[in-house]
Scaffold this motif. Structure first.
Motif, PDB file in Angstrom:
ATOM      1  N   ASP A 105     -26.828  33.128  41.443  1.00 20.58           N
ATOM      2  CA  ASP A 105     -27.218  33.598  40.049  1.00 20.58           C
ATOM      3  C   ASP A 105     -25.966  33.997  39.565  1.00 20.58           C
ATOM      4  OD1 ASP A 105     -30.011  32.934  40.168  1.00 20.58           O
ATOM      5  OD2 ASP A 105     -30.629  34.944  40.369  1.00 20.58           O
ATOM      6  N   PHE A 106     -24.834  33.690  40.189  1.00 13.76           N
ATOM      7  CA  PHE A 106     -23.554  34.595  39.629  1.00 13.76           C
ATOM      8  C   PHE A 106     -22.517  33.423  39.387  1.00 13.76           C
ATOM      9  CE2 PHE A 106     -25.820  37.860  41.647  1.00 13.76           C
ATOM     10  CZ  PHE A 106     -25.713  39.109  40.850  1.00 13.76           C
ATOM     11  N   THR A 107     -21.730  33.525  38.320  1.00 14.99           N
ATOM     12  CA  THR A 107     -20.454  32.927  38.314  1.00 14.99           C
ATOM     13  C   THR A 107     -19.237  34.028  38.324  1.00 14.99           C
ATOM     14  OG1 THR A 107     -21.446  31.400  36.385  1.00 14.99           O
ATOM     15  CG2 THR A 107     -18.947  31.510  36.184  1.00 14.99           C
ATOM     16  N   LEU A 108     -18.313  33.472  39.097  1.00 13.45           N
ATOM     17  CA  LEU A 108     -17.193  34.584  39.256  1.00 13.45           C
ATOM     18  C   LEU A 108     -16.044  33.977  38.673  1.00 13.45           C
ATOM     19  CD1 LEU A 108     -19.474  34.893  41.751  1.00 13.45           C
ATOM     20  CD2 LEU A 108     -17.423  35.548  43.295  1.00 13.45           C
ATOM     21  N   VAL A 109     -15.356  34.930  37.931  1.00  6.77           N
ATOM     22  CA  VAL A 109     -13.878  34.476  37.263  1.00  6.77           C
ATOM     23  C   VAL A 109     -13.140  35.910  37.361  1.00  6.77           C
ATOM     24  CG1 VAL A 109     -14.825  32.505  35.981  1.00  6.77           C
ATOM     25  CG2 VAL A 109     -15.000  34.869  34.925  1.00  6.77           C
ATOM     26  N   HIS A 110     -11.921  35.505  36.952  1.00  4.64           N
ATOM     27  CA  HIS A 110     -11.137  37.036  36.850  1.00  4.64           C
ATOM     28  C   HIS A 110     -11.060  37.372  35.347  1.00  4.64           C
ATOM     29  CE1 HIS A 110      -7.694  39.629  37.414  1.00  4.64           C
ATOM     30  NE2 HIS A 110      -7.201  39.176  36.494  1.00  4.64           N
ATOM     31  N   GLY A 111     -10.882  36.640  34.402  1.00  2.00           N
ATOM     32  CA  GLY A 111     -10.858  37.230  33.132  1.00  2.00           C
ATOM     33  C   GLY A 111     -11.882  37.099  32.462  1.00  2.00           C
ATOM     34  N   SER A 112     -12.251  35.612  32.039  1.00  4.61           N
ATOM     35  CA  SER A 112     -13.627  35.435  31.235  1.00  4.61           C
ATOM     36  C   SER A 112     -14.186  33.922  31.715  1.00  4.61           C
ATOM     37  CB  SER A 112     -13.680  35.371  29.740  1.00  4.61           C
ATOM     38  OG  SER A 112     -12.908  34.208  29.282  1.00  4.61           O
TER      39      SER A 112
ATOM     40  N   ASP B  24     -19.411  36.146  22.664  1.00  8.44           N
ATOM     41  CA  ASP B  24     -18.400  34.823  22.526  1.00  8.44           C
ATOM     42  C   ASP B  24     -18.548  34.174  23.959  1.00  8.44           C
ATOM     43  OD1 ASP B  24     -17.873  35.357  19.890  1.00  8.44           O
ATOM     44  OD2 ASP B  24     -15.834  35.644  20.294  1.00  8.44           O
ATOM     45  N   ASN B  25     -18.685  34.956  25.100  1.00  7.85           N
ATOM     46  CA  ASN B  25     -18.517  34.223  26.509  1.00  7.85           C
ATOM     47  C   ASN B  25     -19.841  33.745  27.041  1.00  7.85           C
ATOM     48  OD1 ASN B  25     -15.732  33.860  27.920  1.00  7.85           O
ATOM     49  ND2 ASN B  25     -15.353  35.415  26.495  1.00  7.85           N
ATOM     50  N   PHE B  26     -21.088  34.363  26.607  1.00  5.38           N
ATOM     51  CA  PHE B  26     -22.284  34.108  27.026  1.00  5.38           C
ATOM     52  C   PHE B  26     -22.489  32.505  27.025  1.00  5.38           C
ATOM     53  CE2 PHE B  26     -23.074  38.696  27.081  1.00  5.38           C
ATOM     54  CZ  PHE B  26     -23.847  38.851  28.339  1.00  5.38           C
ATOM     55  N   GLY B  27     -21.980  31.761  26.285  1.00  3.68           N
ATOM     56  CA  GLY B  27     -22.171  30.403  26.021  1.00  3.68           C
ATOM     57  C   GLY B  27     -21.223  29.433  27.007  1.00  3.68           C
ATOM     58  N   TYR B  28     -20.690  30.266  27.851  1.00  6.90           N
ATOM     59  CA  TYR B  28     -19.572  29.513  28.685  1.00  6.90           C
ATOM     60  C   TYR B  28     -19.891  29.509  30.226  1.00  6.90           C
ATOM     61  CZ  TYR B  28     -16.447  28.776  24.794  1.00  6.90           C
ATOM     62  OH  TYR B  28     -16.068  28.404  23.387  1.00  6.90           O
TER      63      TYR B  28
ATOM     64  N   PRO C 283     -27.591  33.290  35.174  1.00  3.15           N
ATOM     65  CA  PRO C 283     -27.860  34.387  34.397  1.00  3.15           C
ATOM     66  C   PRO C 283     -26.764  35.453  34.427  1.00  3.15           C
ATOM     67  CG  PRO C 283     -29.602  33.912  36.276  1.00  3.15           C
ATOM     68  CD  PRO C 283     -28.475  32.912  36.481  1.00  3.15           C
ATOM     69  N   TYR C 284     -25.916  35.457  35.559  1.00  2.00           N
ATOM     70  CA  TYR C 284     -24.894  36.566  35.575  1.00  2.00           C
ATOM     71  C   TYR C 284     -23.455  36.103  35.547  1.00  2.00           C
ATOM     72  CZ  TYR C 284     -29.455  38.651  36.994  1.00  2.00           C
ATOM     73  OH  TYR C 284     -30.685  39.074  36.902  1.00  2.00           O
ATOM     74  N   CYS C 285     -22.548  36.906  35.392  1.00  2.00           N
ATOM     75  CA  CYS C 285     -21.272  36.583  35.196  1.00  2.00           C
ATOM     76  C   CYS C 285     -20.566  37.664  35.516  1.00  2.00           C
ATOM     77  CB  CYS C 285     -20.681  36.037  33.872  1.00  2.00           C
ATOM     78  SG  CYS C 285     -18.920  35.512  34.236  1.00  2.00           S
ATOM     79  N   LEU C 286     -19.598  37.699  36.690  1.00  2.00           N
ATOM     80  CA  LEU C 286     -18.678  38.813  37.291  1.00  2.00           C
ATOM     81  C   LEU C 286     -17.366  38.692  36.877  1.00  2.00           C
ATOM     82  CD1 LEU C 286     -20.235  38.862  40.693  1.00  2.00           C
ATOM     83  CD2 LEU C 286     -20.845  40.452  39.050  1.00  2.00           C
ATOM     84  N   VAL C 287     -16.781  39.517  36.278  1.00  2.00           N
ATOM     85  CA  VAL C 287     -15.225  39.365  35.639  1.00  2.00           C
ATOM     86  C   VAL C 287     -14.514  40.759  36.086  1.00  2.00           C
ATOM     87  CG1 VAL C 287     -15.883  38.063  33.653  1.00  2.00           C
ATOM     88  CG2 VAL C 287     -15.791  40.360  33.587  1.00  2.00           C
TER      89      VAL C 287
ATOM     90  N   PRO D 244     -31.818  44.407  34.567  1.00  2.00           N
ATOM     91  CA  PRO D 244     -32.811  44.135  33.641  1.00  2.00           C
ATOM     92  C   PRO D 244     -33.556  42.683  34.004  1.00  2.00           C
ATOM     93  CG  PRO D 244     -30.645  44.357  32.437  1.00  2.00           C
ATOM     94  CD  PRO D 244     -30.429  44.317  33.916  1.00  2.00           C
ATOM     95  N   ALA D 245     -34.643  42.751  34.015  1.00  2.00           N
ATOM     96  CA  ALA D 245     -35.404  41.237  34.429  1.00  2.00           C
ATOM     97  C   ALA D 245     -35.321  40.454  33.087  1.00  2.00           C
ATOM     98  CB  ALA D 245     -36.750  41.563  34.521  1.00  2.00           C
ATOM     99  N   GLY D 246     -34.912  39.256  33.334  1.00  2.00           N
ATOM    100  CA  GLY D 246     -34.735  38.175  32.245  1.00  2.00           C
ATOM    101  C   GLY D 246     -33.461  38.468  31.206  1.00  2.00           C
ATOM    102  N   LYS D 247     -32.721  39.316  31.760  1.00  2.00           N
ATOM    103  CA  LYS D 247     -31.428  39.234  30.819  1.00  2.00           C
ATOM    104  C   LYS D 247     -30.366  38.918  31.202  1.00  2.00           C
ATOM    105  CE  LYS D 247     -33.278  42.056  27.493  1.00  2.00           C
ATOM    106  NZ  LYS D 247     -33.268  43.477  27.613  1.00  2.00           N
ATOM    107  N   ARG D 248     -29.549  38.318  30.633  1.00  2.00           N
ATOM    108  CA  ARG D 248     -28.158  37.725  31.152  1.00  2.00           C
ATOM    109  C   ARG D 248     -27.009  38.780  30.964  1.00  2.00           C
ATOM    110  NH1 ARG D 248     -25.927  32.800  28.670  1.00  2.00           N
ATOM    111  NH2 ARG D 248     -25.260  32.409  30.941  1.00  2.00           N
ATOM    112  N   LEU D 249     -26.304  38.891  31.895  1.00  2.00           N
ATOM    113  CA  LEU D 249     -25.346  40.039  31.980  1.00  2.00           C
ATOM    114  C   LEU D 249     -24.124  39.611  32.425  1.00  2.00           C
ATOM    115  CD1 LEU D 249     -27.325  42.288  34.467  1.00  2.00           C
ATOM    116  CD2 LEU D 249     -27.209  42.477  32.005  1.00  2.00           C
ATOM    117  N   ILE D 250     -22.993  40.455  31.859  1.00  2.00           N
ATOM    118  CA  ILE D 250     -21.564  40.053  32.122  1.00  2.00           C
ATOM    119  C   ILE D 250     -20.941  41.403  32.768  1.00  2.00           C
ATOM    120  CG2 ILE D 250     -19.217  39.923  31.834  1.00  2.00           C
ATOM    121  CD1 ILE D 250     -20.002  38.017  29.358  1.00  2.00           C
ATOM    122  N   ILE D 251     -20.751  41.471  34.174  1.00  2.00           N
ATOM    123  CA  ILE D 251     -20.439  42.603  34.921  1.00  2.00           C
ATOM    124  C   ILE D 251     -18.968  42.912  35.396  1.00  2.00           C
ATOM    125  CG2 ILE D 251     -21.218  44.075  36.827  1.00  2.00           C
ATOM    126  CD1 ILE D 251     -23.921  42.414  37.043  1.00  2.00           C
ATOM    127  N   ASN D 252     -18.425  43.974  35.000  1.00  2.00           N
ATOM    128  CA  ASN D 252     -17.054  44.393  35.645  1.00  2.00           C
ATOM    129  C   ASN D 252     -17.142  45.310  36.501  1.00  2.00           C
ATOM    130  OD1 ASN D 252     -14.240  45.135  35.947  1.00  2.00           O
ATOM    131  ND2 ASN D 252     -13.579  44.157  34.070  1.00  2.00           N
TER     132      ASN D 252
END
Ligand code: ZN
Length: 243
Positions: free
Chosen positions: A111-118, A135-139, A143-147, A176-184
């Motif tokens: 469920d995760f995308t991993l990147v350094h910056g964005s 701006d980045n949730f469209g990229y 569900p989740y992105c780790l930065v 949170p269920a059903g929410k998209r997150l970016i986590i650092n």
């Protein structure tokens, strides 16, 4: 499954080892996800790469990793970062270089995308505010992105067209269920939120809990090594200030 999520080790062996010890004491982990900038700034690039490789992590590359192996130009670095990066490049073995050169800029795992910056600009963009996160949730499609990259622990939560931001402090957060997150997870080797302790996250996929934690390490020892290596004085001092 428990995942140790770390970013911005920055050649700081004492901080990195303290994070591993602390995470093991907390209950351990089975996989390691690393969000780049393994090297740069600190005094132990080779030892940090070796320690990381031994953990068989999923790891993406950061701007400092790429600059140290000549993949990107250090023209965009400030003078201290550039000096430290040139020093770092001179410390790397052939194996270290090969490892850094092979790191991808983006990885998708479960469920995760991993990147350094964005997700929009994996190597360079800083997600430091809710509007940049929005701006980045469209990229990314997961569900989740780790930065990493900002060295500040943050959670950005997408709510319809707005984004809620929360600074991460020690403790557990239920995803949170059903929410998209970016986590650092914050920075291991050079925190910049005025808390000099190393930061990390453990994600438990069974209960959906993110555990964020800070751990002290022997900053003086790292600083002594940096001074002995002739690394810039500001980079030595900032470790103590956590900026
Ligand atoms: Zn960094």
């Amino acid at each position: 499954m428990k995942y140790l999520i770390i970013a911005d080790i920055h050649s700081n062996l004492e901080a990195f080892q303290s994070v591993l010890d602390d995470a093991k004491n907390y209950g351990g982990f089975e996989r390691v996800w690393c969000l780049g900038d393994v090297v740069g700034y600190g005094p132990d690039p080779s030892a940090c790469i070796k320690l990381l490789m031994g953990l068989d992590p999923l790891c993406v590359s950061g701007n400092h990793d790429q600059a140290a192996v000549g993949k990107i130009d250090i023209g965009d670095f400030n003078s201290e970062a550039a000096r430290a990066n040139r020093w770092t490049a001179g410390q790397l073995s052939e194996d270290d270089r090969d490892y850094l050169l092979a790191l991808p800029e983006k990885l998708v795992q479960d469920d995760f995308t991993l990147v350094h910056g964005s997700p929009r600009m994996p190597v360079w963009e800083y997600i430091a505010h809710a509007f940049t996160a929005a701006d980045n949730f469209g990229y990314f499609d997961t569900p989740y992105c780790l930065v990493g990259h900002t060295h500040v622990p943050f959670l950005f939560e997408q709510e319809d067209s707005t984004v809620k931001e929360s600074y991460l402090t020690d403790g557990d957060i239920l995803m949170p269920a059903g929410k998209r997150l970016i986590i650092n997870p914050g920075g291991v080797g050079q925190p910049r939120d005025r808390d000099p302790r190393a930061a990390y996250v453990i994600y438990n996929s069974e209960d959906g809990i993110i555990h964020h934690h800070r751990v002290s390490y022997e900053i003086g020892l790292t600083q002594d090594k940096m001074e002995a290596a002739g690394l810039p004085e500001f980079l030595v001092s900032r470790l103590g200030w956590g900026v």
